[in-house]
Scaffold this active site. Structure first.
Site, PDB file in Angstrom:
ATOM      1  N   ASP A 175     -15.347 -11.362   8.206  1.00  0.00           N
ATOM      2  CA  ASP A 175     -13.948 -11.213   7.960  1.00  0.00           C
ATOM      3  C   ASP A 175     -13.398 -10.763   9.386  1.00  0.00           C
ATOM      4  O   ASP A 175     -12.287 -11.159   9.514  1.00  0.00           O
ATOM      5  CB  ASP A 175     -13.536 -10.346   6.919  1.00  0.00           C
ATOM      6  CG  ASP A 175     -13.463 -11.346   5.679  1.00  0.00           C
ATOM      7  OD1 ASP A 175     -13.210 -12.457   5.787  1.00  0.00           O
ATOM      8  OD2 ASP A 175     -13.405 -10.611   4.543  1.00  0.00           O
ATOM      9  N   GLU A 208       0.937  -1.256   0.059  1.00  0.00           N
ATOM     10  CA  GLU A 208      -0.063  -0.025   0.031  1.00  0.00           C
ATOM     11  C   GLU A 208       0.756   1.165   0.037  1.00  0.00           C
ATOM     12  O   GLU A 208       0.551   2.204  -0.553  1.00  0.00           O
ATOM     13  CB  GLU A 208      -1.008  -0.027   1.175  1.00  0.00           C
ATOM     14  CG  GLU A 208      -1.987  -1.034   1.295  1.00  0.00           C
ATOM     15  CD  GLU A 208      -1.414  -2.599   1.696  1.00  0.00           C
ATOM     16  OE1 GLU A 208      -0.454  -2.392   2.295  1.00  0.00           O
ATOM     17  OE2 GLU A 208      -2.164  -3.447   1.401  1.00  0.00           O
TER      18      GLU A 208
END
Lengths: 615, 615
Positions: free
Chosen positions: A419, A362
């Site tokens: 998740d 990222e």
């Protein structure tokens, strides 16, 4: 002022004189400022003298020309050296050089694009090289330009993982227009670096990343010249590990500990030792004309969704991105290996030449976007909102660079469900609001998301869009206009008791709650606060005046989010209307989205209860 | 339930059966949940079967025992595999396994320490290995323990620079107790990884970082066994690049694209293909007893400063750190190569064995701290506040881990002066307030800083201290008590017109302004809001009730800082007392601290003007 022209016949002695001038001016600038990093500048003076006089192709009179090479000081603290180069190139005069670090001077402690020849702010180490990867990617893949991106790196900053993200990406992309010069001066801020002058480990790693690697004596002018020639000719990115001495040229500081980040104790003696002040001027070589180029542009219709249809705003983001890529060929997209979740893949499918897969890196993704916008591209980079936190320092610095950076974070809040918390962005509004001049958008339906993605394209600066994983009903007509800084009042009447304020998934909870409250005889105003920053203060103040309480609801921590945004507006206005802020306040787990919204106290039932408690 | 005991005589067939059970249980768990990552689990099933049966030394009945090995799933999405291992070890039963991802189950989508055998939350890729470096550092350097730290990594996450910070630090520190197993299954979320099965580049880089490197077939049980034996015996950190097939064992998904992160379409058929359900149980080897150890503990007196003396709170932080290191031998300190600026070097001088130089790698620094606290150490990690933003994702995850993490950020705000905006933390309060259960402290003088550093030591959880570069006058007596969640009212009277609220450097501006206003006949209340989170709401509400306006002053952006903290308190209380928030709102440059405070509108003169405008 003596003039040195750049031709291959420059003697070793002439180059040495140039380097000595850069050292002298570094010493003088720091002495004038009473602070700064002269020793970190002196180590790289030979490297930069040879670059300026013999290899850089740059027209200082047209810094925005796409033909120019780029010169990025990843070790931004060597700013006195950079500013000395500007003087040597005739871009600034000696008087300005000595304004270094003065209040109001553009010659700040670390370089910023307030200086026209600086592409991006540096000074947070480990950023210049990954940003340069973005510049080089744009230059090579999009523009087919002949330019080179020269990056001066420090050896200390090679400890930053972001540098190795850059090595990997550049090698993978075969960026033969990227040249990293590492000033291996052995000494960090507080002591020796991990590898000191043993560059073997670094060199082996760079070679493994498919770079052309050289290790040289960074004070050997001929070796430097030859290394640059090899780097320019290389068929891959090139790195030169140049062993140097910090403070080189002045015995009192040369290769000495505890000489980081401060002026020399006796600058006059140092200048004398370096041979005195000089005012040599280099005529930097002009670049050849930039080639023309074309990018492909597939036709994509503006997406639109039917009222009542259930669509995730992340999907609308992907559709809209593909559309604006058709509308505007300067739009590019970058992915952090989650394009099938953020739906950036929909852009990739239509405009593959303008799509950049940055893998799970990222920092490199955001850095590359920052690099690309220096060449006028409009980069949209996306990942899960939670993982954009990985690049927060790069985003902070992008704002100092006044970069035209557009980010999208998907999978925000507890409503992502099974998740679990590692994947939930719950701090992104707070973090990105606290970025200079930022725009923070949080669309509540798909048609609105489309409109706001286009608003991001047209907005120059840093903007962030937060998208929702779950599908939510379309509530706005296709084509309805939404502006940055606006809001939408969805329910309103003269008898409204309470104002409900939500955005994204919680707006739908607010609407459900409003219906239930209405059935109980409690009428509420409902505001869609899709533009969290800038915020529509007037509408909020009017609601505070006209209703008895405000309830904010957000799928985000309480701190720095929608609740505090509204609180700030009310408090500054001196409004006495009470505010109830529903937000996530405990560690969420896994589970169905609706169970997690309920557990966090931000679903319709909790809104109803909060209103009933208030009225 | 069949029992398999761990001895060297386990046959290849027995190991295969164990691996098949792990595959089957991964398929079953994901099928029960309706989501999850079975294919990412199946690729590593052989690797984990051999580890559990033959190499791990772990007593599941005493997860907190310092003798245990550690097992960290850096690829946290392979949680079904991990939970299957727990079942195989008899730590959970099959019924619990099938609660995977249910609301309320501790078997969340990604592992968290809610499970007693999980050290840290993973699921943000690239974190497990750097955190394990911290565990291994504590085990080796502090405790001289014989344990091993086993880390299962994904190949996709090797794109994260933080992984290479870990490789570098572990190699540099010679962590022969660290073993990384990389499950090279070639496929990421959206497509192939950068290197697919060609592990040569990764292997060369790891070797250059001074690791013992092996490349094996990750489905060859004997090769796995041999590789673990070599790794355990290695005199350095060991990494095994194991080429595997994602979804291995089930033809419908094996090495197929678009099979990431979802249950198998036909789980029953898959289980049959894998040979059906099994309930094999492994008796995991117990570790040998942990050795006793001692850490050195130099005597350091509690620092104290004279009233009126000018001392930077960053200096007091360093002094206090050295002191509490003497008070408490569990205190350790980590530095990001700026220890002579944060003054963490004062701890290093007294307690060198408990000081860890992490170089310019803030992600690794924070990760190592998180790792160390899993073994009961109390880590204080420090850097410039601006550069802690580099580790924001690690801090976010540390909070999910409920980690006992103490951070200090120095050089905050525009008042650092000439170094310019790249070095100024202006978003740290906002960012760290938006961390679950965080404590954010901002001492205003040196004696208070000392007290609060000790409060951080005693507080269990994430706490952050913001320190000031410039020297400010000591205003509190040595030893005066300050609590987390408190505030201090420095000026107060019945006729107070306005309340001034500051912290750190701006508190001193408030005091100066109060004096000047008093000379003009305007009396003000002055509050030192040193505990920004949790905040002393009662004192703020009383001030709002008793004075006509509140003025907050902060060396930080307006968003998410002190102003909005106070606004939130006022708005929730329904106070109509107006709030004026003075904060940094424009891009600062370089210059003397006082010039920058004035330019930002947060110095005494601007406070005076704001009050005069208000009254």
């Amino acid at each position: 002022m003596e003039q040195v022209t750049t031709d291959q016949a420059l003697s070793r002695e002439q180059l040495h004189e140039l380097a000595q001038q850069l050292r002298v001016d570094s010493v003088r600038a720091a002495a004038a400022a009473g602070s700064g990093h002269p020793t970190s500048s002196m180590s790289a003076a030979d490297l930069m003298a040879v670059l300026l006089a013999k290899h850089l192709r740059y027209d200082f009179s047209t810094p925005d020309s796409p033909a120019n090479d780029h010169l990025v000081f990843s070790k931004g603290h060597a700013s006195p050296l950079l500013y000395g180069m500007y003087k040597m190139a005739g871009a600034i005069d000696d008087e300005e050089l000595l304004t270094f670090r003065e209040f109001g001077s553009r010659l700040q402690g670390h370089p910023t694009p307030e200086i026209p020849w600086v592409d991006v702010a540096t000074g947070s180490l480990g950023q210049g090289l990954p940003i340069s990867v973005g510049i080089a990617l744009a230059g090579k893949r999009l523009e087919h330009a002949g330019l080179h991106v020269w990056v001066l790196c420090g050896d200390s900053e090679l400890a930053e993982g972001s540098m190795w993200e850059a090595f990997e990406q550049a090698g993978h992309s075969g960026l033969d227009n990227l040249i990293a010069i590492v000033d291996v001066n052995r000494l960090g801020q507080r002591g020796p670096t991990m590898h000191e002058w043993d560059t073997s480990s670094l060199a082996a790693r760079a070679a493994a990343c498919d770079w052309d690697v050289q290790e040289i004596d960074g004070h050997d002018l001929e070796a430097i010249d030859a290394a640059y020639a090899q780097a320019v000719d290389a068929d891959r990115p090139a790195v030169i590990f140049a062993r140097t001495k910090k403070g080189s040229g002045v015995a009192a500081v040369e290769d000495q500990p505890d000489q980081h980040g401060k002026p020399l104790e006796d600058p006059e003696a140092a200048v004398e030792e370096l041979g005195g002040e000089r005012s040599l001027r280099v005529e930097v070589a002009k670049p050849p004309e930039a080639p023309s180029y074309e990018v492909s542009r597939a036709e994509v219709e503006r997406p639109s969704y039917e009222l009542g249809e259930k669509v995730a705003t992340r999907g609308a983001y992907g559709d809209a991105l593909a559309w604006i890529g058709s509308l505007d060929e300067r739009v590019v997209a970058l992915d952090g290996e989650v394009g099938n979740s953020t739906y950036a893949e929909r852009f990739a499918a239509k405009h593959p030449d303008r799509f950049f897969e940055m893998y799970i890196a990222e920092q490199q993704m955001v850095a590359a976007a920052v690099g690309m916008q220096t060449r006028g591209w409009k980069p949209f980079a996306s990942s899960f909102g939670a993982f954009l936190s990985r690049a927060y320092d790069f985003i902070r610095m992008a704002a100092i660079s006044d970069a035209d950076l557009k980010l999208c974070g998907s999978h925000v809040g507890v409503s992502i469900g099974p998740d679990g918390p590692s994947q939930m962005a719950l701090e992104d509004i707070a973090a990105f609001r606290a970025v200079l001049d930022s725009v923070v958008l949080y669309p509540s339906d798909a048609n609105q998301a489309v409109e706001l993605v286009d608003a991001m394209r047209l907005h120059r600066g840093f903007s962030y869009m937060r998208t929702t994983r779950e599908k939510t009903p379309v509530i706005y007509e296709p084509g309805e206009a939404f502006e940055i800084g606006g809001s939408r009042t969805l329910r309103s009447g003269e008898e409204d008791a309470v104002t409900l304020i939500g955005a994204g998934i919680t707006l739908h909870e607010c609407l459900t709650a409003a219906d239930e409250l209405a059935s109980k005889g409690i009428t509420t105003r409902v505001i869609d606060l899709y533009s969290v920053k800038p915020v529509d203060a007037a509408t909020l103040i009017a609601a505070a005046d006209e209703t008895d309480a405000l309830v904010t609801v957000e799928d985000h921590w309480a701190e720095g989010g929608i609740g505090e945004t509204v609180a700030g507006v009310l408090a500054r206005a001196g409004s006495g209307t009470p505010l109830v802020s529903l937000a996530v306040s405990e560690r969420p787990g896994s589970g169905p989205p609706e169970a997690l919204l309920a557990a966090a106290g931000i679903d319709a039932a909790h809104i109803v209860a909060a209103v009933e408690e208030t009225v």
